[in-house]
Design a protein around this motif. Structure first.
Motif, short mmCIF file in Angstrom:
data_model
loop_
_atom_site.label_atom_id
_atom_site.label_comp_id
_atom_site.label_asym_id
_atom_site.label_seq_id
_atom_site.Cartn_x
_atom_site.Cartn_y
_atom_site.Cartn_z
N PHE A 215 0.92 -1.26 0.02
CA PHE A 215 0.01 0.09 0.02
C PHE A 215 0.81 1.25 0.01
CE2 PHE A 215 -2.56 -3.54 1.51
CZ PHE A 215 -3.58 -3.24 1.03
N ASP A 216 2.26 1.21 -0.45
CA ASP A 216 2.75 2.18 -0.71
C ASP A 216 2.67 2.83 -2.10
OD1 ASP A 216 4.77 3.98 0.37
OD2 ASP A 216 6.55 2.89 -0.21
N TYR A 217 2.86 4.10 -2.12
CA TYR A 217 3.02 5.08 -3.17
C TYR A 217 4.00 6.08 -3.15
CZ TYR A 217 -0.47 8.01 -1.14
OH TYR A 217 -0.81 9.04 -0.37
N TYR A 218 3.94 6.70 -4.52
CA TYR A 218 5.10 7.78 -4.27
C TYR A 218 4.34 9.04 -4.26
CZ TYR A 218 8.07 11.51 -6.21
OH TYR A 218 8.61 12.75 -6.47
N LEU A 219 4.51 9.98 -3.54
CA LEU A 219 3.81 11.33 -3.12
C LEU A 219 4.85 12.45 -3.03
CD1 LEU A 219 1.03 12.76 -2.93
CD2 LEU A 219 1.52 12.66 -0.46
N PRO A 220 5.27 13.29 -4.12
CA PRO A 220 5.78 14.28 -3.97
C PRO A 220 5.46 15.42 -2.84
CG PRO A 220 5.18 14.24 -6.24
CD PRO A 220 4.22 13.24 -5.38
N GLN A 221 6.42 15.74 -1.99
CA GLN A 221 5.95 16.58 -0.94
C GLN A 221 5.03 18.00 -1.09
OE1 GLN A 221 7.29 15.76 1.99
NE2 GLN A 221 6.53 17.37 3.42
N GLU A 222 5.11 18.47 -2.17
CA GLU A 222 4.41 19.73 -2.49
C GLU A 222 2.95 19.28 -2.80
OE1 GLU A 222 6.35 18.40 -6.43
OE2 GLU A 222 6.97 18.45 -4.59
N LEU A 223 2.79 18.01 -3.05
CA LEU A 223 1.02 17.82 -3.31
C LEU A 223 0.36 17.75 -1.88
CD1 LEU A 223 1.18 15.22 -6.14
CD2 LEU A 223 0.91 17.73 -6.26
N ILE A 224 1.24 17.65 -0.70
CA ILE A 224 0.45 17.55 0.59
C ILE A 224 0.02 19.06 1.08
CG2 ILE A 224 0.86 17.19 3.28
CD1 ILE A 224 3.37 15.30 2.33
N ALA A 225 -1.46 19.05 0.91
CA ALA A 225 -2.04 20.30 1.01
C ALA A 225 -1.74 21.05 2.42
CB ALA A 225 -3.63 20.30 0.88
N GLN A 226 -1.22 22.37 2.52
CA GLN A 226 -1.06 22.94 3.78
C GLN A 226 -2.30 23.95 4.10
OE1 GLN A 226 1.78 22.47 5.60
NE2 GLN A 226 1.97 20.79 4.26
N HIS A 227 -3.08 24.12 3.22
CA HIS A 227 -4.18 25.06 3.52
C HIS A 227 -5.39 24.44 3.04
CE1 HIS A 227 -1.17 28.35 4.55
NE2 HIS A 227 -0.67 28.00 3.51
N PRO A 228 -6.50 24.74 3.62
CA PRO A 228 -7.90 24.39 3.01
C PRO A 228 -8.04 25.03 1.91
CG PRO A 228 -8.49 25.56 5.16
CD PRO A 228 -6.86 25.56 4.93
N ALA A 229 -9.03 24.66 0.69
CA ALA A 229 -9.28 25.21 -0.51
C ALA A 229 -10.06 26.45 -0.20
CB ALA A 229 -10.34 24.23 -1.41
N GLU A 230 -9.79 27.53 -1.06
CA GLU A 230 -10.43 28.74 -0.82
C GLU A 230 -11.80 28.63 -0.50
OE1 GLU A 230 -10.70 33.09 -3.15
OE2 GLU A 230 -9.29 31.77 -3.73
N LYS A 231 -12.69 27.63 -1.32
CA LYS A 231 -14.14 27.68 -0.67
C LYS A 231 -14.33 26.16 -0.63
CE LYS A 231 -18.61 29.21 -2.25
NZ LYS A 231 -19.56 28.19 -1.98
N ARG A 232 -14.96 25.76 0.11
CA ARG A 232 -14.95 24.31 0.48
C ARG A 232 -15.29 23.48 -0.59
NH1 ARG A 232 -15.49 23.02 6.41
NH2 ARG A 232 -15.44 24.91 7.47
N ASP A 233 -16.34 23.74 -1.43
CA ASP A 233 -16.85 22.75 -2.36
C ASP A 233 -15.95 23.04 -3.68
OD1 ASP A 233 -18.00 25.22 -3.21
OD2 ASP A 233 -20.01 24.45 -3.08
N LYS A 234 -15.17 23.92 -3.60
CA LYS A 234 -14.28 23.88 -4.97
C LYS A 234 -12.96 23.27 -5.05
CE LYS A 234 -16.70 27.27 -6.92
NZ LYS A 234 -16.59 28.53 -7.06
N SER A 235 -12.69 22.44 -3.92
CA SER A 235 -11.94 21.50 -4.27
C SER A 235 -12.16 20.46 -5.39
CB SER A 235 -11.68 20.61 -2.87
OG SER A 235 -12.79 20.15 -2.34
N ARG A 236 -11.22 19.61 -5.67
CA ARG A 236 -11.36 18.74 -6.97
C ARG A 236 -11.96 17.43 -6.41
NH1 ARG A 236 -5.58 18.59 -9.95
NH2 ARG A 236 -6.74 17.38 -11.66
N LEU A 237 -12.56 16.68 -7.30
CA LEU A 237 -13.25 15.42 -6.90
C LEU A 237 -12.91 14.49 -7.83
CD1 LEU A 237 -15.54 13.90 -5.26
CD2 LEU A 237 -17.07 14.62 -7.06
#
Length: 341
Positions: A6-28
């Protein structure tokens, strides 16, 4: 089955540090659990994947601002307390940093003495049982002095405490947010109801064990932390009626999923119930209640990634994660979302 599966490669910069500007505008990301077919949408489009007669099940726990920064009485040495579990009105199980300052009998104060604490005993795991002294209502004192216990991978300061709460949070008691629900707005919830989708609430107080790594090689040897849950008769009736009428049960988050699968019986029914669950769901487990799952993107080698893989298949989910990385989705608590249908 091995943890490293269950391992996978994740670049550090993809770890979100802030919530999306508007809650329901995040990607799905929309994933077909059987075929693995993937669509890329915005979270507010979730409405298109819900049908009249379905039931969304949401966890209405509320995160406590459980991180307290204070000082040792007499010496002024800095101390950090993290509240884990309430034992009685004034006693809590806590994690303390640095631990060497928190021997039995040590006393601390927070907010110029508005809150005081004394270490009463020590656990084998390094936790401390602490008794607090304060005037008034503890939750109000904590609200004033405490900080949100953000996960260790979020290193930047959260400006608005409410962004680490769901808009429907109600029952205080969590050490971490049920993050799949962070994408819902009150306006989106209204649209969901207007479409004829039922909304049902349960409570599971999320513990910090949710971030604890799996330390055994073989996942079947892993023991889950336990968390307190409660389901009302009203919610149980709504879920059972939905099932009887052919509607789908859509769990919002792994916490809702774990609670439903803890309570559910072999006939696919639930009942009013409270208790502690340490259910561990991994590939091979059979689901009794849920038909679809809304969830965020989880840490490599985590029990949450194993649960999501169990709901579909390891191959389909690991492929979806690989696609999420290549499409630069945002990961973890403040990241983007996925519906597995």
């Amino acid at each position: 089955m091995k943890v490293k599966d269950f391992d996978y490669y994740l670049p550090q910069e993809l770890i979100a540090q802030h919530p999306a500007e508007k809650r329901d505008k995040s990607r799905l990301m929309v994933v077909d659990k059987n075929t693995g077919e993937i669509e890329h949408k915005i979270f507010k489009d979730i409405i298109d994947y819900l049908k009249p007669g379905d039931c969304l099940v949401l966890n209405n726990t509320r995160v406590l601002p459980a991180r307290l920064i204070g000082a040792k009485e007499n010496t002024g040495g800095k101390i950090e307390f993290l509240l884990l579990k309430r034992i009685d009105e004034k006693k809590w199980e806590t994690l303390v940093k640095p631990g060497k300052r928190a021997k039995i009998g040590s006393r601390f104060e927070f907010g110029d003495g508005k809150l005081k604490a004394e270490v009463k005993s020590m656990g084998e795991d390094g936790s401390r049982i602490v008794e607090f002294e304060y005037e008034g209502i503890f939750e109000e004192v904590l609200d004033e002095l405490g900080q949100m216990p953000l996960p260790p991978y979020i290193t930047e300061k959260l400006e608005d405490k409410e962004r680490y709460q769901t808009v429907y949070s109600k029952e205080p008691g969590s050490a971490a947010a049920p993050t799949a629900g962070l994408h819902f707005t009150e306006e989106l919830m209204k649209k969901v109801k207007e479409k004829g989708v039922k909304i049902a609430f349960l409570t599971l107080h999320v513990g910090l064990g949710t971030f604890r790594p799996v330390k055994v090689e073989n996942i079947q040897e892993h023991h889950m932390h336990s968390e307190y849950y409660t389901m009302s008769k009203e919610t149980a009736d709504t879920i059972n009626e939905t099932k009887e009428n052919g509607g789908r049960i859509i769990a919002v988050g792994t916490t809702s999923c774990r609670t439903l699968e803890t309570i559910g019986n072999e006939n696919g029914k639930v009942k009013e119930q409270s208790g502690w669950t340490d259910i561990f769901i991994y590939p091979g487990c059979k689901f009794k209640i849920i038909d679809a799952l809304i969830t965020n993107f989880h840490l490599p080698q985590s029990t949450l990634l194993m649960l999501v893989s169990a709901f579909s298949s390891k191959e389909i989910i690991m492929n979806a994660y690989e696609k999420a990385v290549s499409e630069k989705y945002r990961f973890f608590s403040f990241g983007d979302s996925m519906i597995i249908k």
